[in-house]
Design a protein around this motif. Structure first.
Motif, PDB file in Angstrom:
ATOM      1  N   ALA A 206       0.841  -1.188   0.000  1.00 51.30           N
ATOM      2  CA  ALA A 206       0.000   0.000   0.000  1.00 51.30           C
ATOM      3  C   ALA A 206       0.881   1.244   0.000  1.00 51.30           C
ATOM      4  CB  ALA A 206      -0.908   0.002   1.218  1.00 51.30           C
ATOM      5  N   ILE A 207       0.373   2.301  -0.638  1.00 41.66           N
ATOM      6  CA  ILE A 207       1.069   3.581  -0.662  1.00 41.66           C
ATOM      7  C   ILE A 207       0.157   4.620  -0.025  1.00 41.66           C
ATOM      8  CG2 ILE A 207       2.034   5.392  -2.115  1.00 41.66           C
ATOM      9  CD1 ILE A 207       2.761   3.299  -4.155  1.00 41.66           C
ATOM     10  N   LEU A 208       0.665   5.314   0.981  1.00 42.70           N
ATOM     11  CA  LEU A 208      -0.087   6.356   1.670  1.00 42.70           C
ATOM     12  C   LEU A 208       0.568   7.697   1.363  1.00 42.70           C
ATOM     13  CD1 LEU A 208      -0.992   3.731   3.062  1.00 42.70           C
ATOM     14  CD2 LEU A 208      -1.013   4.975   5.232  1.00 42.70           C
ATOM     15  N   VAL A 209      -0.243   8.691   1.017  1.00 46.23           N
ATOM     16  CA  VAL A 209       0.292   9.955   0.520  1.00 46.23           C
ATOM     17  C   VAL A 209      -0.309  11.133   1.273  1.00 46.23           C
ATOM     18  CG1 VAL A 209       0.498  11.480  -1.493  1.00 46.23           C
ATOM     19  CG2 VAL A 209       0.600   8.985  -1.789  1.00 46.23           C
ATOM     20  N   VAL A 210       0.541  12.061   1.648  1.00 45.10           N
ATOM     21  CA  VAL A 210       0.094  13.381   2.096  1.00 45.10           C
ATOM     22  C   VAL A 210       0.638  14.415   1.123  1.00 45.10           C
ATOM     23  CG1 VAL A 210       0.293  15.178   3.842  1.00 45.10           C
ATOM     24  CG2 VAL A 210      -0.114  12.823   4.546  1.00 45.10           C
ATOM     25  N   GLN A 211      -0.275  15.091   0.463  1.00 43.30           N
ATOM     26  CA  GLN A 211       0.048  16.244  -0.376  1.00 43.30           C
ATOM     27  C   GLN A 211      -0.563  17.454   0.311  1.00 43.30           C
ATOM     28  OE1 GLN A 211       1.523  17.131  -3.488  1.00 43.30           O
ATOM     29  NE2 GLN A 211       0.796  19.202  -3.003  1.00 43.30           N
ATOM     30  N   HIS A 212       0.218  18.492   0.554  1.00 45.00           N
ATOM     31  CA  HIS A 212      -0.314  19.688   1.209  1.00 45.00           C
ATOM     32  C   HIS A 212      -1.412  20.292   0.338  1.00 45.00           C
ATOM     33  CE1 HIS A 212       3.570  20.432   3.741  1.00 45.00           C
ATOM     34  NE2 HIS A 212       2.751  19.574   4.310  1.00 45.00           N
ATOM     35  N   ILE A 213      -2.649  20.208   0.817  1.00 41.26           N
ATOM     36  CA  ILE A 213      -3.774  20.786   0.079  1.00 41.26           C
ATOM     37  C   ILE A 213      -4.628  21.668   0.975  1.00 41.26           C
ATOM     38  CG2 ILE A 213      -3.953  19.000  -1.688  1.00 41.26           C
ATOM     39  CD1 ILE A 213      -6.103  17.661   0.012  1.00 41.26           C
ATOM     40  N   GLY A 214      -4.315  21.735   2.280  1.00 46.63           N
ATOM     41  CA  GLY A 214      -5.130  22.533   3.179  1.00 46.63           C
ATOM     42  C   GLY A 214      -6.560  22.028   3.200  1.00 46.63           C
ATOM     43  N   ALA A 215      -7.516  22.960   3.202  1.00 48.35           N
ATOM     44  CA  ALA A 215      -8.930  22.585   3.227  1.00 48.35           C
ATOM     45  C   ALA A 215      -9.551  22.652   1.831  1.00 48.35           C
ATOM     46  CB  ALA A 215      -9.687  23.514   4.174  1.00 48.35           C
ATOM     47  N   HIS A 216      -8.722  22.797   0.805  1.00 51.18           N
ATOM     48  CA  HIS A 216      -9.227  22.936  -0.559  1.00 51.18           C
ATOM     49  C   HIS A 216      -9.718  21.600  -1.122  1.00 51.18           C
ATOM     50  CE1 HIS A 216      -7.727  27.067  -0.976  1.00 51.18           C
ATOM     51  NE2 HIS A 216      -6.683  26.648  -0.281  1.00 51.18           N
ATOM     52  N   LYS A 217     -10.699  21.687  -1.983  1.00 51.80           N
ATOM     53  CA  LYS A 217     -11.175  20.502  -2.682  1.00 51.80           C
ATOM     54  C   LYS A 217     -10.037  19.900  -3.500  1.00 51.80           C
ATOM     55  CE  LYS A 217     -14.500  18.998  -6.180  1.00 51.80           C
ATOM     56  NZ  LYS A 217     -15.560  19.435  -7.135  1.00 51.80           N
ATOM     57  N   SER A 218      -9.965  18.568  -3.510  1.00 52.09           N
ATOM     58  CA  SER A 218      -8.865  17.908  -4.219  1.00 52.09           C
ATOM     59  C   SER A 218      -9.402  16.828  -5.151  1.00 52.09           C
ATOM     60  CB  SER A 218      -7.894  17.275  -3.208  1.00 52.09           C
ATOM     61  OG  SER A 218      -6.940  16.475  -3.865  1.00 52.09           O
ATOM     62  N   GLU A 219      -8.906  16.854  -6.369  1.00 50.01           N
ATOM     63  CA  GLU A 219      -9.221  15.812  -7.350  1.00 50.01           C
ATOM     64  C   GLU A 219      -8.016  14.902  -7.562  1.00 50.01           C
ATOM     65  OE1 GLU A 219     -12.171  15.406  -8.483  1.00 50.01           O
ATOM     66  OE2 GLU A 219     -12.995  17.246  -7.609  1.00 50.01           O
ATOM     67  N   LEU A 220      -7.085  14.919  -6.599  1.00 52.62           N
ATOM     68  CA  LEU A 220      -5.850  14.161  -6.766  1.00 52.62           C
ATOM     69  C   LEU A 220      -6.076  12.655  -6.920  1.00 52.62           C
ATOM     70  CD1 LEU A 220      -2.826  14.389  -7.008  1.00 52.62           C
ATOM     71  CD2 LEU A 220      -2.643  14.374  -4.508  1.00 52.62           C
ATOM     72  N   PRO A 221      -7.015  12.027  -6.185  1.00 55.80           N
ATOM     73  CA  PRO A 221      -7.227  10.584  -6.421  1.00 55.80           C
ATOM     74  C   PRO A 221      -7.558  10.261  -7.876  1.00 55.80           C
ATOM     75  CG  PRO A 221      -8.284  11.249  -4.383  1.00 55.80           C
ATOM     76  CD  PRO A 221      -7.830  12.518  -5.056  1.00 55.80           C
ATOM     77  N   ALA A 222      -8.430  11.047  -8.479  1.00 54.26           N
ATOM     78  CA  ALA A 222      -8.791  10.807  -9.883  1.00 54.26           C
ATOM     79  C   ALA A 222      -7.589  11.031 -10.795  1.00 54.26           C
ATOM     80  CB  ALA A 222      -9.944  11.719 -10.294  1.00 54.26           C
ATOM     81  N   LEU A 223      -6.789  12.040 -10.491  1.00 56.46           N
ATOM     82  CA  LEU A 223      -5.616  12.310 -11.315  1.00 56.46           C
ATOM     83  C   LEU A 223      -4.613  11.166 -11.251  1.00 56.46           C
ATOM     84  CD1 LEU A 223      -5.022  16.091 -10.474  1.00 56.46           C
ATOM     85  CD2 LEU A 223      -5.889  15.139 -12.619  1.00 56.46           C
ATOM     86  N   LEU A 224      -4.386  10.615 -10.048  1.00 61.03           N
ATOM     87  CA  LEU A 224      -3.416   9.522  -9.910  1.00 61.03           C
ATOM     88  C   LEU A 224      -3.952   8.221 -10.502  1.00 61.03           C
ATOM     89  CD1 LEU A 224      -1.834  10.093  -6.385  1.00 61.03           C
ATOM     90  CD2 LEU A 224      -1.248  11.079  -8.599  1.00 61.03           C
ATOM     91  N   THR A 225      -5.234   7.972 -10.341  1.00 63.81           N
ATOM     92  CA  THR A 225      -5.825   6.770 -10.945  1.00 63.81           C
ATOM     93  C   THR A 225      -5.707   6.823 -12.466  1.00 63.81           C
ATOM     94  OG1 THR A 225      -7.386   6.487  -9.112  1.00 63.81           O
ATOM     95  CG2 THR A 225      -7.940   5.417 -11.197  1.00 63.81           C
ATOM     96  N   ALA A 226      -5.955   7.998 -13.041  1.00 59.38           N
ATOM     97  CA  ALA A 226      -5.866   8.149 -14.490  1.00 59.38           C
ATOM     98  C   ALA A 226      -4.430   8.063 -14.982  1.00 59.38           C
ATOM     99  CB  ALA A 226      -6.477   9.487 -14.910  1.00 59.38           C
ATOM    100  N   ALA A 227      -3.480   8.439 -14.116  1.00 60.98           N
ATOM    101  CA  ALA A 227      -2.078   8.474 -14.529  1.00 60.98           C
ATOM    102  C   ALA A 227      -1.428   7.102 -14.546  1.00 60.98           C
ATOM    103  CB  ALA A 227      -1.277   9.399 -13.604  1.00 60.98           C
ATOM    104  N   GLY A 228      -1.934   6.159 -13.744  1.00 60.21           N
ATOM    105  CA  GLY A 228      -1.261   4.870 -13.614  1.00 60.21           C
ATOM    106  C   GLY A 228      -2.210   3.691 -13.544  1.00 60.21           C
ATOM    107  N   SER A 229      -1.683   2.572 -13.050  1.00 63.62           N
ATOM    108  CA  SER A 229      -2.451   1.328 -13.008  1.00 63.62           C
ATOM    109  C   SER A 229      -3.002   1.013 -11.617  1.00 63.62           C
ATOM    110  CB  SER A 229      -1.562   0.157 -13.461  1.00 63.62           C
ATOM    111  OG  SER A 229      -1.036   0.386 -14.747  1.00 63.62           O
ATOM    112  N   MET A 230      -2.512   1.698 -10.581  1.00 65.87           N
ATOM    113  CA  MET A 230      -2.982   1.450  -9.216  1.00 65.87           C
ATOM    114  C   MET A 230      -4.166   2.348  -8.899  1.00 65.87           C
ATOM    115  SD  MET A 230       0.608   1.175  -7.097  1.00 65.87           S
ATOM    116  CE  MET A 230      -0.245   0.868  -5.547  1.00 65.87           C
TER     117      MET A 230
END
Length: 347
Positions: free
Chosen positions: A33-57
């Motif tokens: 498993a990979i656990l990630v903290v990206q500094h985003i504060g309280a802002h809405k984040s679409e990072l999960p969708a971006l990472l899913t689209a970028a790779g196979s995991m």
């Protein structure tokens, strides 16, 4: 060294692009498993969708209490610290650390405590030094410490700090990190980790008794820029750290940036009050100019005095200030939300 069974990654400014590259280079059958903290504060984040689209995991925002499953990427959601305990993910709105929530250090500390030598920590691009103390905890418990080569990072401060204080096992360009992670989780041979040597603590030099001829009365304590509570200073390895009783924590560099931000805010508020006083006194002078000329002159004098001091204070605020924290770590415009460019990419 033990085979790696969990990978934690911390990133800030420039992190979205870096994380997308990593996700795109990892195989679908990545067995940890990979656990990630990206500094985003309280802002809405679409990072999960971006990472899913970028790779196979598959990537998703972590949910409180869910079981950690290998082959998945879990991300700290907006305004929540992500930690682990007994194989499960936990979310909280605990006090900000280094002016951030989510912050990297809480995740890395919890993984170090729960996984020890089976953990691998990765510090990527970012400003200031969140993640350095957490990576040190992973290192001290026998895990693998990995740092993006600062020369390769879009924002080198975080990896530079980690490289300076943790003595990482690997310092690599971003493109080389996915291959290393695959080797670690597959148990391939690798070099043994060299434990960092904690320097002996030295007493700080005495403050000068006078500055520009004026006696400097040292305050009883330094207070938290976030809540105003008293801060306790302690040293972890070679890192100076400050904690208040509420739970806000700062490394020295982040503390300096946050303290300066609050100081400037207060001083600019004082300029505003002086401007308002000048305007108020001027209005009063005009109101009684004919009926009470002597009193009107006093109101005019008070207005002029306030304006004169406002100009002097504005000049003071706008002068260059000595910022020792920027000697190795660049200052940020707003320590509480350092990933504005990343948020713009995400949203």
């Amino acid at each position: 060294m033990a085979r790696t069974s969990i990978v934690v990654i911390g990133a800030s400014a420039g992190g979205v692009s870096a994380l997308r590259l990593l996700a795109g280079a990892l195989p679908a059958d990545f067995p940890a498993a990979i656990l990630v903290v990206q500094h985003i504060g309280a802002h809405k984040s679409e990072l999960p969708a971006l990472l899913t689209a970028a790779g196979s995991m598959p990537a998703k925002h972590a949910e409180d209490g869910e079981t950690i499953v290998p082959g998945h990427i879990y991300l700290a959601p907006p305004d929540r610290h992500l930690t682990v305990n007994d194989g499960r993910l936990h979310l909280s709105r605990g006090p900000k650390e280094n002016c951030s929530r989510p912050a990297i250090d809480p995740l890395f500390r919890s993984v170090a405590a729960n996984y020890g030598a089976k953990a691998a920590g990765v510090i990527l691009t970012g400003n200031l030094n969140d993640g350095t103390l957490g990576l040190l905890e992973i290192k001290l418990r026998g895990g693998v410490a990995i740092v993006q080569d600062p020369e390769d990072a879009a924002h080198p401060d975080m990896p530079r700090s980690a490289a300076a204080h943790v003595r990482p096992d690997y310092c690599l360009p971003l493109t080389a990190i996915p291959k290393l992670l695959v080797e670690l989780v597959n148990g391939s041979d690798r070099k043994a980790a060299a434990m960092p040597i904690s320097p002996s603590q030295q007493n700080a030099g005495a403050e000068p008794e006078k500055i520009n001829g004026n006696r400097f009365e040292r305050p009883l304590t330094v207070t938290c820029p976030e809540c105003g509570g008293a801060l306790k200073r302690r040293v972890v390895g070679s890192i100076v750290k400050f904690d208040c009783h509420i739970g806000h924590t700062y490394t020295a560099e982040v503390m300096a940036a946050a303290q300066f931000e609050e100081m400037e805010k207060v001083m600019r508020a004082a300029v505003r009050f002086l401007n308002e006083r000048a305007e108020f006194c001027l209005q009063m002078a005009e109101h009684i100019r004919t009926a009470e000329p002597v009193a009107a002159a006093e109101w005019h004098a008070a207005s002029k005095q306030a304006m004169d001091r406002a100009y002097k204070l504005r000049d003071l605020v706008e002068q260059d200030w000595i910022t020792p924290e920027s000697s190795g770590i660049a200052p940020v415009g707003n320590g509480r939300d350092r990933a504005v460019s990343d948020n713009a990419i995400e949203n």
